[in-house]
Design a protein around this motif. Structure first.
Motif, PDB file in Angstrom:
ATOM      1  N   GLY A  76      47.124  47.605  29.081  1.00 38.09           N
ATOM      2  CA  GLY A  76      47.099  47.689  30.531  1.00 38.09           C
ATOM      3  C   GLY A  76      46.127  46.669  31.105  1.00 38.09           C
ATOM      4  N   ILE A  77      46.500  46.079  32.211  1.00 34.58           N
ATOM      5  CA  ILE A  77      45.615  45.163  32.934  1.00 34.58           C
ATOM      6  C   ILE A  77      45.115  45.909  34.152  1.00 34.58           C
ATOM      7  CG2 ILE A  77      45.414  42.953  34.119  1.00 34.58           C
ATOM      8  CD1 ILE A  77      47.790  41.953  32.493  1.00 34.58           C
ATOM      9  N   GLY A  78      43.833  46.195  34.185  1.00 33.75           N
ATOM     10  CA  GLY A  78      43.310  46.989  35.282  1.00 33.75           C
ATOM     11  C   GLY A  78      42.010  46.433  35.854  1.00 33.75           C
ATOM     12  N   ILE A  79      42.057  45.615  36.837  1.00 33.44           N
ATOM     13  CA  ILE A  79      43.226  45.223  37.631  1.00 33.44           C
ATOM     14  C   ILE A  79      43.132  43.734  37.991  1.00 33.44           C
ATOM     15  CG2 ILE A  79      43.545  47.491  38.732  1.00 33.44           C
ATOM     16  CD1 ILE A  79      41.975  46.290  41.167  1.00 33.44           C
ATOM     17  N   LEU A  80      44.267  43.163  38.437  1.00 30.47           N
ATOM     18  CA  LEU A  80      44.250  41.835  39.033  1.00 30.47           C
ATOM     19  C   LEU A  80      44.095  41.993  40.543  1.00 30.47           C
ATOM     20  CD1 LEU A  80      47.255  40.096  37.232  1.00 30.47           C
ATOM     21  CD2 LEU A  80      44.861  40.150  36.514  1.00 30.47           C
ATOM     22  N   PRO A  81      43.075  41.402  41.161  1.00 23.94           N
ATOM     23  CA  PRO A  81      42.958  41.479  42.617  1.00 23.94           C
ATOM     24  C   PRO A  81      44.125  40.755  43.287  1.00 23.94           C
ATOM     25  CG  PRO A  81      40.865  40.849  41.627  1.00 23.94           C
ATOM     26  CD  PRO A  81      41.904  40.759  40.548  1.00 23.94           C
ATOM     27  N   ALA A  82      44.781  41.427  44.222  1.00 23.86           N
ATOM     28  CA  ALA A  82      45.966  40.863  44.861  1.00 23.86           C
ATOM     29  C   ALA A  82      45.656  39.547  45.568  1.00 23.86           C
ATOM     30  CB  ALA A  82      46.537  41.873  45.856  1.00 23.86           C
ATOM     31  N   ALA A  83      44.461  39.423  46.127  1.00 28.35           N
ATOM     32  CA  ALA A  83      44.137  38.236  46.905  1.00 28.35           C
ATOM     33  C   ALA A  83      43.954  36.993  46.052  1.00 28.35           C
ATOM     34  CB  ALA A  83      42.875  38.478  47.733  1.00 28.35           C
ATOM     35  N   THR A  84      43.827  37.149  44.741  1.00 32.20           N
ATOM     36  CA  THR A  84      43.606  35.989  43.879  1.00 32.20           C
ATOM     37  C   THR A  84      44.874  35.543  43.161  1.00 32.20           C
ATOM     38  OG1 THR A  84      43.003  37.328  41.933  1.00 32.20           O
ATOM     39  CG2 THR A  84      41.226  36.721  43.469  1.00 32.20           C
ATOM     40  N   ARG A  85      46.016  36.221  43.395  1.00 32.12           N
ATOM     41  CA  ARG A  85      47.252  35.888  42.695  1.00 32.12           C
ATOM     42  C   ARG A  85      48.393  35.729  43.683  1.00 32.12           C
ATOM     43  NH1 ARG A  85      43.971  36.708  38.977  1.00 32.12           N
ATOM     44  NH2 ARG A  85      44.471  36.713  36.749  1.00 32.12           N
ATOM     45  N   ALA A  86      49.098  34.603  43.647  1.00 30.55           N
ATOM     46  CA  ALA A  86      50.364  34.503  44.355  1.00 30.55           C
ATOM     47  C   ALA A  86      51.370  35.412  43.659  1.00 30.55           C
ATOM     48  CB  ALA A  86      50.859  33.060  44.354  1.00 30.55           C
ATOM     49  N   PRO A  87      52.185  36.157  44.395  1.00 31.44           N
ATOM     50  CA  PRO A  87      53.126  37.068  43.743  1.00 31.44           C
ATOM     51  C   PRO A  87      54.042  36.386  42.734  1.00 31.44           C
ATOM     52  CG  PRO A  87      53.004  37.551  46.075  1.00 31.44           C
ATOM     53  CD  PRO A  87      52.206  36.300  45.859  1.00 31.44           C
ATOM     54  N   SER A  88      54.519  35.189  43.036  1.00 28.87           N
ATOM     55  CA  SER A  88      55.410  34.505  42.108  1.00 28.87           C
ATOM     56  C   SER A  88      54.698  34.194  40.801  1.00 28.87           C
ATOM     57  CB  SER A  88      55.943  33.212  42.735  1.00 28.87           C
ATOM     58  OG  SER A  88      54.870  32.380  43.144  1.00 28.87           O
ATOM     59  N   THR A  89      53.436  33.773  40.877  1.00 28.02           N
ATOM     60  CA  THR A  89      52.678  33.450  39.668  1.00 28.02           C
ATOM     61  C   THR A  89      52.363  34.708  38.867  1.00 28.02           C
ATOM     62  OG1 THR A  89      51.700  31.555  40.799  1.00 28.02           O
ATOM     63  CG2 THR A  89      50.617  32.307  38.802  1.00 28.02           C
ATOM     64  N   ALA A  90      51.936  35.760  39.557  1.00 28.80           N
ATOM     65  CA  ALA A  90      51.643  37.018  38.859  1.00 28.80           C
ATOM     66  C   ALA A  90      52.889  37.541  38.152  1.00 28.80           C
ATOM     67  CB  ALA A  90      51.109  38.047  39.847  1.00 28.80           C
ATOM     68  N   ALA A  91      54.037  37.459  38.822  1.00 24.97           N
ATOM     69  CA  ALA A  91      55.272  37.933  38.213  1.00 24.97           C
ATOM     70  C   ALA A  91      55.668  37.078  37.018  1.00 24.97           C
ATOM     71  CB  ALA A  91      56.389  37.949  39.252  1.00 24.97           C
ATOM     72  N   MET A  92      55.507  35.762  37.126  1.00 22.97           N
ATOM     73  CA  MET A  92      55.828  34.887  35.993  1.00 22.97           C
ATOM     74  C   MET A  92      54.991  35.225  34.771  1.00 22.97           C
ATOM     75  SD  MET A  92      56.078  31.314  38.116  1.00 22.97           S
ATOM     76  CE  MET A  92      55.822  30.295  36.666  1.00 22.97           C
ATOM     77  N   GLU A  93      53.681  35.410  34.979  1.00 23.41           N
ATOM     78  CA  GLU A  93      52.787  35.727  33.862  1.00 23.41           C
ATOM     79  C   GLU A  93      53.165  37.069  33.236  1.00 23.41           C
ATOM     80  OE1 GLU A  93      50.618  33.771  32.615  1.00 23.41           O
ATOM     81  OE2 GLU A  93      49.609  32.562  34.130  1.00 23.41           O
ATOM     82  N   ALA A  94      53.357  38.087  34.084  1.00 29.24           N
ATOM     83  CA  ALA A  94      53.683  39.414  33.565  1.00 29.24           C
ATOM     84  C   ALA A  94      55.046  39.414  32.888  1.00 29.24           C
ATOM     85  CB  ALA A  94      53.653  40.440  34.695  1.00 29.24           C
ATOM     86  N   ALA A  95      56.005  38.692  33.440  1.00 29.77           N
ATOM     87  CA  ALA A  95      57.336  38.638  32.844  1.00 29.77           C
ATOM     88  C   ALA A  95      57.299  37.985  31.469  1.00 29.77           C
ATOM     89  CB  ALA A  95      58.289  37.884  33.758  1.00 29.77           C
ATOM     90  N   THR A  96      56.479  36.957  31.325  1.00 29.66           N
ATOM     91  CA  THR A  96      56.361  36.298  30.024  1.00 29.66           C
ATOM     92  C   THR A  96      55.842  37.275  28.974  1.00 29.66           C
ATOM     93  OG1 THR A  96      55.923  34.176  31.104  1.00 29.66           O
ATOM     94  CG2 THR A  96      55.323  34.361  28.787  1.00 29.66           C
ATOM     95  N   LEU A  97      54.768  37.992  29.306  1.00 25.20           N
ATOM     96  CA  LEU A  97      54.209  38.957  28.359  1.00 25.20           C
ATOM     97  C   LEU A  97      55.190  40.089  28.074  1.00 25.20           C
ATOM     98  CD1 LEU A  97      50.523  39.257  29.627  1.00 25.20           C
ATOM     99  CD2 LEU A  97      51.391  37.909  27.710  1.00 25.20           C
ATOM    100  N   ALA A  98      55.871  40.575  29.110  1.00 24.12           N
ATOM    101  CA  ALA A  98      56.805  41.688  28.926  1.00 24.12           C
ATOM    102  C   ALA A  98      58.014  41.271  28.100  1.00 24.12           C
ATOM    103  CB  ALA A  98      57.251  42.215  30.284  1.00 24.12           C
ATOM    104  N   SER A  99      58.439  40.019  28.219  1.00 26.31           N
ATOM    105  CA  SER A  99      59.568  39.544  27.421  1.00 26.31           C
ATOM    106  C   SER A  99      59.180  39.377  25.956  1.00 26.31           C
ATOM    107  CB  SER A  99      60.087  38.221  27.989  1.00 26.31           C
ATOM    108  OG  SER A  99      60.611  38.398  29.290  1.00 26.31           O
TER     109      SER A  99
END
Length: 348
Positions: A76-99
């Motif tokens: 678990g990643i607890g937590i990434l501050p929303a203000a420091t991540r663009a949603p597209s970048t956060a999703a790309m990173e998480a999608a890579t790990l989840a795949s």
């Protein structure tokens, strides 16, 4: 097999045993991350959680390292501050790990500490809007949707992940106040709660989450996980365990923890002791044993299993312990906490 990341409703589920995890200390040297995670897997823990605090270690980098060097344990990643991540970048990173590691990742987002966010110039005028817009976009991208939105903080135009993960990781919000909990109910797959988590606090948490879920209608995820961070100590001598856990109660003398204190049946006595004490440390030293038992996950392995079961009965999906050493000879060694938890997992 990957860790069980199946979800639960925010309504209590008496028959469910919560997963047991441990936080990776933010001060742990980077070259100790892999031995710590492997030992956590070896002792039978279900999850290990990484933190991303300003100037310490990056959450994505820690999670990627642990996932790549272990076989089963959930991360678990607890937590990434929303203000420091663009949603597209956060999703790309998480999608890579989840795949790469299906079913093993949980992605936590949150406001971040206001003082730290101001220190780097990203604290928003409306933290709630920032968090909800970011969460909604990240979750949609991870589920393979094409996202176009023009919000106060998030602007995305016709964006979709090239290869969304086959198993979308749950997106959880690390929040604790009622308005933020409503956002979590509306937009997220689950909620990460800071310690202490008690049945009394959980009742208010579930009410706020359910209000958010009701407002979202059909758009809400079908179920909602609750991850409870916990302070505590495991030792065969329950009295020694309490004495080692007691200093962790010092923060409850401070106003910032009012949402945790207000629902307690002994809230008035707690506040009176805090006013009379010369310092938060003195308050913690004077706290009765019963308060330590109610506010922490502490005691013998059997005591700890009973406390885990109680939290599970009140809707908690995972309990994530802070690594407090039970060994006076190894007071600052987080591996000592791992060793002690082996007695808990062995009896489940």
């Amino acid at each position: 097999m990957p860790a069980d990341l199946s979800t639960v409703s925010s309504t209590p589920a008496p028959a469910r045993r919560p997963a047991l995890g441990l936080m990776l200390p933010r001060t742990l040297p980077a070259d100790r991350i892999v031995p710590f995670a492997r030992r956590a897997e070896e002792v039978g823990l279900d999850e290990v959680w990484v933190v991303e605090d300003l100037t310490f270690l990056g959450g994505i980098a820690q999670a990627a390292t642990i996932l790549a060097t272990t076989e089963r344990i959930g991360v678990g990643i607890g937590i990434l501050p929303a203000a420091t991540r663009a949603p597209s970048t956060a999703a790309m990173e998480a999608a890579t790990l989840a795949s790469l590691h299906p079913g093993r990742l949980q992605l936590g987002l949150g406001h971040g500490m206001p003082s730290w966010m101001r220190q780097i110039g990203v604290w928003p005028a409306s933290p709630l809007a920032m968090l909800e817009e970011t969460t909604t976009a990240v979750r949609a991208l991870l589920h393979g949707e094409t996202v176009s939105t023009s919000g106060r903080y998030v602007q995305v135009d016709d964006v979709a992940l090239h290869a969304p993960p086959a198993v979308a990781p749950p997106v959880l919000l690390g929040v604790r106040g009622p308005r933020s909990l409503e956002v979590s109910g509306r937009a997220a797959d689950g909620t990460i709660l800071d310690m202490p988590v008690t049945p009394e606090y959980l009742a208010g948490v579930r009410a706020a989450i359910d209000a958010g879920r009701a407002a979202a209608g059909d758009a809400v995820p079908p179920e909602h996980r609750i991850v409870a961070f916990a302070h505590g100590v495991v030792h065969d001598d329950a009295a020694l365990a309490r004495s080692l856990a007691r200093p962790g109660l010092a923060v409850l003398a401070l106003p910032d923890w009012a949402v945790h204190v207000d629902p307690l049946p002994f809230a008035d006595e707690l506040r009176a002791l805090a006013r009379e004490s010369a310092s938060p440390e003195a308050f913690a030293a004077a706290a009765p044993d019963a308060w330590v038992d109610a506010l922490t996950v502490t005691g013998t392995p059997s005591d700890v299993r009973d406390r885990l079961a109680l939290l599970g009965e009140h809707g908690v999906s995972s309990v994530v312990m802070a690594p407090v050493s039970p060994d006076p000879q190894r007071p600052d060694d987080p591996f000592a906490a791992l060793d002690a938890l082996e007695a808990v997992t062995a009896g489940r």
